[in-house]
Design a protein around this motif. Structure first.
Motif, PDB file in Angstrom:
ATOM      1  N   PRO A 123       0.811  -1.236   0.000  1.00 17.17           N
ATOM      2  CA  PRO A 123       0.000   0.000   0.000  1.00 17.17           C
ATOM      3  C   PRO A 123       0.838   1.277   0.000  1.00 17.17           C
ATOM      4  O   PRO A 123       0.757   2.100   0.928  1.00 17.17           O
ATOM      5  N   TYR A 124       1.609   1.455  -1.061  1.00 17.99           N
ATOM      6  CA  TYR A 124       2.448   2.649  -1.190  1.00 17.99           C
ATOM      7  C   TYR A 124       2.207   3.255  -2.581  1.00 17.99           C
ATOM      8  O   TYR A 124       2.940   2.984  -3.538  1.00 17.99           O
ATOM      9  N   PRO A 125       1.182   4.060  -2.711  1.00 22.94           N
ATOM     10  CA  PRO A 125       0.783   4.556  -4.036  1.00 22.94           C
ATOM     11  C   PRO A 125       1.800   5.476  -4.693  1.00 22.94           C
ATOM     12  O   PRO A 125       1.851   5.553  -5.928  1.00 22.94           O
ATOM     13  N   TRP A 126       2.617   6.186  -3.915  1.00 17.93           N
ATOM     14  CA  TRP A 126       3.578   7.087  -4.537  1.00 17.93           C
ATOM     15  C   TRP A 126       4.649   6.308  -5.297  1.00 17.93           C
ATOM     16  O   TRP A 126       4.982   6.668  -6.438  1.00 17.93           O
ATOM     17  N   MET A 176       7.941  11.012 -19.096  1.00 17.78           N
ATOM     18  CA  MET A 176       9.283  11.305 -18.604  1.00 17.78           C
ATOM     19  C   MET A 176       9.307  12.552 -17.724  1.00 17.78           C
ATOM     20  O   MET A 176       9.923  12.562 -16.644  1.00 17.78           O
ATOM     21  N   LEU A 177       8.622  13.600 -18.163  1.00 15.80           N
ATOM     22  CA  LEU A 177       8.606  14.825 -17.372  1.00 15.80           C
ATOM     23  C   LEU A 177       7.818  14.618 -16.074  1.00 15.80           C
ATOM     24  O   LEU A 177       8.195  15.146 -15.014  1.00 15.80           O
ATOM     25  N   SER A 178       6.743  13.849 -16.121  1.00 17.30           N
ATOM     26  CA  SER A 178       5.978  13.557 -14.906  1.00 17.30           C
ATOM     27  C   SER A 178       6.803  12.757 -13.907  1.00 17.30           C
ATOM     28  O   SER A 178       6.701  12.968 -12.689  1.00 17.30           O
ATOM     29  N   LEU A 179       7.620  11.842 -14.416  1.00 13.71           N
ATOM     30  CA  LEU A 179       8.476  11.050 -13.527  1.00 13.71           C
ATOM     31  C   LEU A 179       9.478  11.951 -12.798  1.00 13.71           C
ATOM     32  O   LEU A 179       9.708  11.782 -11.588  1.00 13.71           O
ATOM     33  N   VAL A 180      10.061  12.891 -13.518  1.00 12.96           N
ATOM     34  CA  VAL A 180      11.006  13.822 -12.897  1.00 12.96           C
ATOM     35  C   VAL A 180      10.318  14.649 -11.812  1.00 12.96           C
ATOM     36  O   VAL A 180      10.889  14.927 -10.752  1.00 12.96           O
ATOM     37  N   ILE A 181       9.075  15.041 -12.049  1.00 12.81           N
ATOM     38  CA  ILE A 181       8.328  15.828 -11.056  1.00 12.81           C
ATOM     39  C   ILE A 181       7.945  14.971  -9.857  1.00 12.81           C
ATOM     40  O   ILE A 181       7.984  15.438  -8.703  1.00 12.81           O
ATOM     41  N   LEU A 182       7.591  13.708 -10.095  1.00  9.90           N
ATOM     42  CA  LEU A 182       7.053  12.850  -9.036  1.00  9.90           C
ATOM     43  C   LEU A 182       8.111  12.329  -8.069  1.00  9.90           C
ATOM     44  O   LEU A 182       7.861  12.230  -6.849  1.00  9.90           O
ATOM     45  N   LEU A 183       9.286  11.985  -8.564  1.00  9.57           N
ATOM     46  CA  LEU A 183      10.282  11.300  -7.744  1.00  9.57           C
ATOM     47  C   LEU A 183      10.639  12.037  -6.448  1.00  9.57           C
ATOM     48  O   LEU A 183      10.683  11.414  -5.374  1.00  9.57           O
ATOM     49  N   PRO A 184      10.904  13.338  -6.465  1.00 11.07           N
ATOM     50  CA  PRO A 184      11.240  14.000  -5.186  1.00 11.07           C
ATOM     51  C   PRO A 184      10.127  13.888  -4.146  1.00 11.07           C
ATOM     52  O   PRO A 184      10.394  13.671  -2.956  1.00 11.07           O
ATOM     53  N   ALA A 205      10.193  11.910  -0.470  1.00 15.67           N
ATOM     54  CA  ALA A 205       9.934  12.694   0.744  1.00 15.67           C
ATOM     55  C   ALA A 205       8.757  12.135   1.532  1.00 15.67           C
ATOM     56  O   ALA A 205       8.783  12.125   2.770  1.00 15.67           O
ATOM     57  N   ILE A 206       7.725  11.671   0.846  1.00 14.88           N
ATOM     58  CA  ILE A 206       6.510  11.245   1.538  1.00 14.88           C
ATOM     59  C   ILE A 206       6.623   9.809   2.044  1.00 14.88           C
ATOM     60  O   ILE A 206       6.215   9.503   3.177  1.00 14.88           O
ATOM     61  N   GLU A 207       7.163   8.908   1.249  1.00 16.65           N
ATOM     62  CA  GLU A 207       7.251   7.496   1.647  1.00 16.65           C
ATOM     63  C   GLU A 207       8.685   7.122   2.019  1.00 16.65           C
ATOM     64  O   GLU A 207       8.961   6.712   3.149  1.00 16.65           O
ATOM     65  N   PRO A 215      12.772   5.359   0.954  1.00 15.29           N
ATOM     66  CA  PRO A 215      13.316   4.021   0.669  1.00 15.29           C
ATOM     67  C   PRO A 215      13.151   3.036   1.821  1.00 15.29           C
ATOM     68  O   PRO A 215      12.948   1.840   1.582  1.00 15.29           O
ATOM     69  N   LYS A 216      13.246   3.495   3.084  1.00 17.58           N
ATOM     70  CA  LYS A 216      13.121   2.568   4.209  1.00 17.58           C
ATOM     71  C   LYS A 216      11.726   1.945   4.265  1.00 17.58           C
ATOM     72  O   LYS A 216      11.574   0.730   4.470  1.00 17.58           O
ATOM     73  N   VAL A 217      10.725   2.751   4.067  1.00  8.75           N
ATOM     74  CA  VAL A 217       9.346   2.237   4.065  1.00  8.75           C
ATOM     75  C   VAL A 217       9.143   1.286   2.894  1.00  8.75           C
ATOM     76  O   VAL A 217       8.499   0.238   3.025  1.00  8.75           O
ATOM     77  N   TRP A 218       9.696   1.638   1.739  1.00  2.00           N
ATOM     78  CA  TRP A 218       9.559   0.778   0.561  1.00  2.00           C
ATOM     79  C   TRP A 218      10.230  -0.577   0.786  1.00  2.00           C
ATOM     80  O   TRP A 218       9.658  -1.617   0.434  1.00  2.00           O
ATOM     81  N   ALA A 219      11.399  -0.563   1.347  1.00  2.00           N
ATOM     82  CA  ALA A 219      12.121  -1.826   1.566  1.00  2.00           C
ATOM     83  C   ALA A 219      11.362  -2.743   2.518  1.00  2.00           C
ATOM     84  O   ALA A 219      11.219  -3.954   2.272  1.00  2.00           O
ATOM     85  N   ALA A 220      10.856  -2.188   3.620  1.00  2.46           N
ATOM     86  CA  ALA A 220      10.105  -3.004   4.573  1.00  2.46           C
ATOM     87  C   ALA A 220       8.823  -3.536   3.951  1.00  2.46           C
ATOM     88  O   ALA A 220       8.464  -4.719   4.109  1.00  2.46           O
TER      89      ALA A 220
END
Length: 412
Positions: free
Chosen positions: A148-151, A303-311, A315-317, A319-324
């Motif tokens: 359940p990590y939509p971002w 491609m441009l949306s991906l660049v906007i979304l990644l930061p 910030a919101i989720e 890497p630690k939350v994703w890994a777990a």
């Protein structure tokens, strides 16, 4: 006593060439010349009139050793004979193959296969678009149920599409677009709105059933009219405003009777509607005068949306939350979870790619109707696959909202 003076007999006077002795051969030559002209079928049908019953004259005397010549003319004057000759030519043209027309015009039968091929191509686009969209929604919901990590899920979908198009350009499978800095500037507001709408829809599907999300998203025309009216000053005919009543009423009825209602899921679908309306408005304004195919346009948008979304995703989720969450999902689902993530990412890009390609071939009205029918297929498929409980009053609200969307498409 009267004396009668006898006059010598006068020799027979020779008639000039225009006398009656030569008029008949000339008429025969004129008729033969007119009969030899074969007009086109179109002109023949345009001036052809009902033929009168011909009068058959007795055979003309002919020279020795030749066949007697019979003449058949109409009771109408000679200049009316043209309609009979053109009518006969029209019958001959209809019997002849299309390429045999005298004026060289292309027959309708020649264009028919081209139109049939075009309609078949559009039909394939629509069927592929709907099928890919159903598959994406199914795998997307499976991934969100276990992860359940939509971002991050939204970012993976954009990343997969960007990678597919970069490989296609590198291998020359797809034509590399000719874009400049002005193009990217014009695309920026479109990409921002697309990013917000994409993430909001994913958040909604993470919280509520797929069918409920798409029922609420069927209310997008209402947002289109309201934003265009109050922000852009556009006016619409009365049938367009009346079509909003069943859309709003149906969505409200479906929301009230939803068994698994969730406010975050509901608001996510509503924000997605609003964002996609602004995306369409910015796209129309920013892309005027720029020539780029639908495939490459959506590739650049991803491609441009991906660049906007990644930061924001980091910030919101993070890497630690994703890994777990990833470890937990793999432990519960198994290796199939990896396939689910890959499938939802790839099919998201493919269904959007096909939808933009179909928009190159059809009108916006046809595209809007196809989008409405797509939602019906997604709603029905998700209810069947996920066995979503639906009350009769809830189904009625969905049907009213979708019917209103279809009415909007016709009125618009």
């Amino acid at each position: 006593t009267h004396t009668h003076t006898s006059h010598p007999p006068q020799p027979p006077r020779l008639l000039p060439p225009s006398d009656k002795t030569t008029r008949r051969p000339r008429r025969l030559k004129m008729l033969a010349a007119v009969a030899s002209v074969k007009p086109s079928a179109a002109s023949a049908m345009a001036i052809a009139k009902p033929a009168f019953k011909p009068l058959h004259l007795p055979p003309l005397p002919a020279a020795a050793g030749t066949r007697p010549l019979s003449l058949s003319v109409s009771a109408r004057p000679l200049y009316r004979q043209e309609s009979l000759l053109l009518a006969a030519a029209a019958r001959n043209d209809r019997a002849a193959p299309p390429a045999a027309t005298a004026d060289g015009a292309r027959s309708v039968n020649v264009a028919a296969p081209e139109e049939t091929s075009r309609r078949a191509k559009i039909g394939v686009y629509f069927a592929t678009w709907w099928a890919l969209n159903v598959i994406f929604n199914i795998y997307n919901k499976k991934v969100l149920n276990a992860f359940p990590y939509p971002w991050l899920t939204s970012a993976l979908a954009l990343a997969a599409g960007s990678a597919i198009m970069l490989v296609s350009w590198a291998t020359r499978i797809a034509e590399v677009p000719d874009v400049d800095l002005d193009f990217w500037k014009a695309l920026s507001p479109v990409a921002i709105a697309h990013t917000i709408g994409h993430v909001a829809a994913t958040v909604s599907m993470a919280k509520v059933a797929v069918s409920f999300t798409h029922i609420i998203k069927s209310g997008e025309p209402a947002f289109t009219v309201l934003v265009s009216r109050f922000f852009l000053g556009e006016h619409f005919p009365a049938p367009v405003y009346f079509s909003l009543l069943p859309i709003i009423g149906g969505c409200a009825l479906a929301a009230v009777t939803e068994l698994n209602f969730n406010m975050i899921g509901f608001m996510g679908a509503m924000i997605s509607n609003l964002a996609f309306v602004f995306r369409n408005i910015f796209s129309k304004k920013g892309m005027k005068g720029k020539s780029i195919s639908g495939m490459n346009y959506y590739a650049c948008l991803s491609m441009l949306s991906l660049v906007i979304l990644l930061p924001f995703a980091f910030a919101i989720e993070g890497p630690k939350v994703w890994a777990a969450g990833w470890q937990k999902a793999v432990a519960e689902i198994g290796p199939n979870f990896v396939w689910w993530v890959a499938a939802q990412s790839v099919f998201y890009h493919l269904y959007n790619q096909v939808s933009y390609m179909s928009l190159d071939e059809i009108s916006p009205l046809t595209f809007s109707i196809g989008n409405t029918m797509k939602r019906i297929s997604v709603i029905v498929a998700s209810i069947i696959i996920f066995q979503t409980p639906v009350q009769p009053i809830n189904a009625l609200g969905a049907a009213i909202a979708i019917l209103g969307t279809f009415m909007y498409s016709q009125a618009k």
